[in-house]
Design an enzyme around this catalytic site. Structure first.
Site, PDB file in Angstrom:
ATOM      1  N   LYS A  50       0.821  -1.225   0.000  1.00 52.96           N
ATOM      2  CA  LYS A  50       0.000   0.000   0.000  1.00 52.96           C
ATOM      3  C   LYS A  50       0.845   1.261   0.000  1.00 52.96           C
ATOM      4  O   LYS A  50       0.607   2.171  -0.762  1.00 52.96           O
ATOM      5  CB  LYS A  50      -0.860   0.093   1.275  1.00 52.96           C
ATOM      6  CG  LYS A  50      -1.929  -0.890   1.454  1.00 52.96           C
ATOM      7  CD  LYS A  50      -2.803  -0.516   2.649  1.00 52.96           C
ATOM      8  CE  LYS A  50      -2.106  -0.426   3.981  1.00 52.96           C
ATOM      9  NZ  LYS A  50      -1.590  -1.687   4.525  1.00 52.96           N
ATOM     10  N   ARG A  74      -9.350   1.657   8.975  1.00 56.13           N
ATOM     11  CA  ARG A  74      -8.921   0.288   9.252  1.00 56.13           C
ATOM     12  C   ARG A  74      -9.984  -0.469  10.037  1.00 56.13           C
ATOM     13  O   ARG A  74      -9.793  -1.642  10.347  1.00 56.13           O
ATOM     14  CB  ARG A  74      -7.643   0.320  10.089  1.00 56.13           C
ATOM     15  CG  ARG A  74      -6.384  -0.036   9.282  1.00 56.13           C
ATOM     16  CD  ARG A  74      -5.199   0.072  10.218  1.00 56.13           C
ATOM     17  NE  ARG A  74      -4.071  -0.700   9.826  1.00 56.13           N
ATOM     18  CZ  ARG A  74      -2.975  -0.198   9.248  1.00 56.13           C
ATOM     19  NH1 ARG A  74      -2.919   1.071   8.927  1.00 56.13           N
ATOM     20  NH2 ARG A  74      -1.949  -0.965   8.989  1.00 56.13           N
ATOM     21  N   ARG A 114      11.343  -5.859   4.197  1.00 59.44           N
ATOM     22  CA  ARG A 114      11.110  -4.416   4.056  1.00 59.44           C
ATOM     23  C   ARG A 114      12.085  -3.618   4.912  1.00 59.44           C
ATOM     24  O   ARG A 114      12.374  -3.971   6.046  1.00 59.44           O
ATOM     25  CB  ARG A 114       9.680  -4.082   4.493  1.00 59.44           C
ATOM     26  CG  ARG A 114       9.405  -2.585   4.470  1.00 59.44           C
ATOM     27  CD  ARG A 114       7.973  -2.293   4.315  1.00 59.44           C
ATOM     28  NE  ARG A 114       7.234  -2.479   5.555  1.00 59.44           N
ATOM     29  CZ  ARG A 114       5.913  -2.275   5.642  1.00 59.44           C
ATOM     30  NH1 ARG A 114       5.223  -1.917   4.578  1.00 59.44           N
ATOM     31  NH2 ARG A 114       5.299  -2.457   6.780  1.00 59.44           N
ATOM     32  N   ARG A 164      11.587  -1.698  10.682  1.00 56.47           N
ATOM     33  CA  ARG A 164      10.606  -1.264  11.673  1.00 56.47           C
ATOM     34  C   ARG A 164      10.429  -2.360  12.725  1.00 56.47           C
ATOM     35  O   ARG A 164      10.395  -3.537  12.385  1.00 56.47           O
ATOM     36  CB  ARG A 164       9.249  -1.027  10.992  1.00 56.47           C
ATOM     37  CG  ARG A 164       9.144   0.293  10.291  1.00 56.47           C
ATOM     38  CD  ARG A 164       7.938   0.377   9.385  1.00 56.47           C
ATOM     39  NE  ARG A 164       6.697  -0.137   9.932  1.00 56.47           N
ATOM     40  CZ  ARG A 164       5.531  -0.153   9.258  1.00 56.47           C
ATOM     41  NH1 ARG A 164       5.476   0.349   8.038  1.00 56.47           N
ATOM     42  NH2 ARG A 164       4.445  -0.641   9.800  1.00 56.47           N
ATOM     43  N   ARG A 185      -0.162  -8.405  13.400  1.00 60.72           N
ATOM     44  CA  ARG A 185      -0.753  -7.420  12.476  1.00 60.72           C
ATOM     45  C   ARG A 185      -1.645  -8.106  11.446  1.00 60.72           C
ATOM     46  O   ARG A 185      -2.668  -7.554  11.043  1.00 60.72           O
ATOM     47  CB  ARG A 185       0.359  -6.618  11.789  1.00 60.72           C
ATOM     48  CG  ARG A 185       1.021  -5.631  12.746  1.00 60.72           C
ATOM     49  CD  ARG A 185       2.317  -5.100  12.185  1.00 60.72           C
ATOM     50  NE  ARG A 185       2.118  -4.305  10.999  1.00 60.72           N
ATOM     51  CZ  ARG A 185       3.063  -4.108  10.068  1.00 60.72           C
ATOM     52  NH1 ARG A 185       4.252  -4.660  10.212  1.00 60.72           N
ATOM     53  NH2 ARG A 185       2.812  -3.364   9.027  1.00 60.72           N
TER      54      ARG A 185
HETATM   55  P1  AMP Z   1       1.086   0.835   8.819  1.00 61.55           P
HETATM   56  O1  AMP Z   1       2.358   1.565   8.604  1.00 61.55           O
HETATM   57  O2  AMP Z   1      -0.051   1.338   7.991  1.00 61.55           O
HETATM   58  O3  AMP Z   1       1.266  -0.666   8.686  1.00 61.55           O
HETATM   59  O4  AMP Z   1       0.657   1.092  10.332  1.00 61.55           O
HETATM   60  C1  AMP Z   1       1.509   0.737  11.420  1.00 61.55           C
HETATM   61  C2  AMP Z   1       0.707   0.639  12.705  1.00 61.55           C
HETATM   62  O5  AMP Z   1       0.103   1.904  13.035  1.00 61.55           O
HETATM   63  C3  AMP Z   1      -0.476  -0.332  12.687  1.00 61.55           C
HETATM   64  O6  AMP Z   1      -0.065  -1.678  12.906  1.00 61.55           O
HETATM   65  C4  AMP Z   1      -1.327   0.220  13.830  1.00 61.55           C
HETATM   66  O7  AMP Z   1      -0.774  -0.124  15.088  1.00 61.55           O
HETATM   67  C5  AMP Z   1      -1.158   1.725  13.661  1.00 61.55           C
HETATM   68  N1  AMP Z   1      -2.208   2.271  12.742  1.00 61.55           N
HETATM   69  C6  AMP Z   1      -2.017   2.749  11.493  1.00 61.55           C
HETATM   70  N2  AMP Z   1      -3.173   3.161  10.953  1.00 61.55           N
HETATM   71  C7  AMP Z   1      -4.133   2.939  11.883  1.00 61.55           C
HETATM   72  C8  AMP Z   1      -5.542   3.124  11.917  1.00 61.55           C
HETATM   73  N3  AMP Z   1      -6.209   3.631  10.872  1.00 61.55           N
HETATM   74  N4  AMP Z   1      -6.211   2.764  13.039  1.00 61.55           N
HETATM   75  C9  AMP Z   1      -5.554   2.271  14.102  1.00 61.55           C
HETATM   76  N5  AMP Z   1      -4.237   2.041  14.142  1.00 61.55           N
HETATM   77  C10 AMP Z   1      -3.514   2.381  13.043  1.00 61.55           C
END
Ligand code: AMP
Length: 215
Positions: free
Chosen positions: A13, A88, A122, A156, A167
């Site tokens: 994404k 989400r 990654r 990360r 996740r």
């Molecule tokens: P990402 O980089 O999009 O994979 O997001 C990393 C982490 O941020 C996720 O595993 C969640 O812990 C938190 N996170 C990101 N977006 C959201 C969201 N819309 N709602 C809740 N937690 C979020």
């Protein structure tokens, strides 16, 4: 143009959202990136979010909805935006419905067996957040260094295997239902994203352009 990009962790994404934002001259709003920057700077939001992010759990809806409301109203979003990582949950999608009129939702569909491979390779830039992959998208200039800003690449914490599994569970339970939610609203465009970055992007652009022409 107002777009949402949906997909499991590791679907690509963030990489595709960055390319789309550049091509269509819209803002790229990544909730994960915003949260990571806040955690790094230890802001009030960062302190609240870090335990959830580090465990692969979702940050509570009210915190994320308030954050995104403010971001979508900002100047950088004047020409439109692509939301990467938001919504989400169904509660977030319902809130988004009241805030903005989304044109369409891109669902980045990837075979689950590929996801863990993509996530474990990654690497992210500690400075600008650019995304790389050890095998499929390494930096072109210098190993371990970001091509764009010369920042150091790192893995990360939540890309480590234990958190990755959590996740994926979170995605299946809380985010996957959004596919049916947007499909029933006739907003969903699904992309078969099992190929390389360039080929996936080509399909995305074709589908976006044909959607724009049909309007
Ligand atoms: P990402 O980089 O999009 O994979 O997001 C990393 C982490 O941020 C996720 O595993 C969640 O812990 C938190 N996170 C990101 N977006 C959201 C969201 N819309 N709602 C809740 N937690 C979020």
């Amino acid at each position: 143009m107002k777009i949402v990009i949906l997909g499991a962790p590791g679907a690509g994404k963030g990489t595709q959202a960055e390319l789309i934002a550049k091509k269509y001259d819209i803002a790229h709003l990544s909730t994960g990136e915003i949260l990571r920057n806040n955690i790094k700077a230890q802001t009030k939001l960062g302190k609240k979010a870090q335990t959830y992010v580090n465990k692969g759990k979702l940050v509570p809806d009210d915190i994320i909805i308030d954050l995104m409301k403010e971001k979508m109203r900002s100047k950088e979003c004047k020409k439109g935006f692509i939301l990467d990582g938001f919504p989400r949950t169904i509660a977030q999608a319902t809130a988004l419905n009241e805030i903005a009129d989304i044109d369409f939702v891109l669902n980045i569909d990837v075979n689950p067996s590929i996801l863990i491979k993509r996530l474990s390779g990654r690497r992210s830039c500690a400075n600008c957040g650019a995304i790389y992959h050890l095998l499929s998208n390494p930096p072109k200039k210098k190993k371990g260094i970001c091509d764009k800003c010369a920042g150091k690449l790192y893995q990360r914490d939540d890309d480590k295997i234990e958190t990755v599994k959590e996740r994926l569970i979170t995605y299946n339970e809380q985010t996957k239902p959004l596919i049916d939610f947007y499909s029933s609203k006739k907003k969903l465009i699904t992309i078969d994203a099992n190929r390389a970055i360039k080929a996936n992007f080509k399909e995305i652009v074709e589908k976006i352009d044909s959607h724009i022409e049909s309007q």
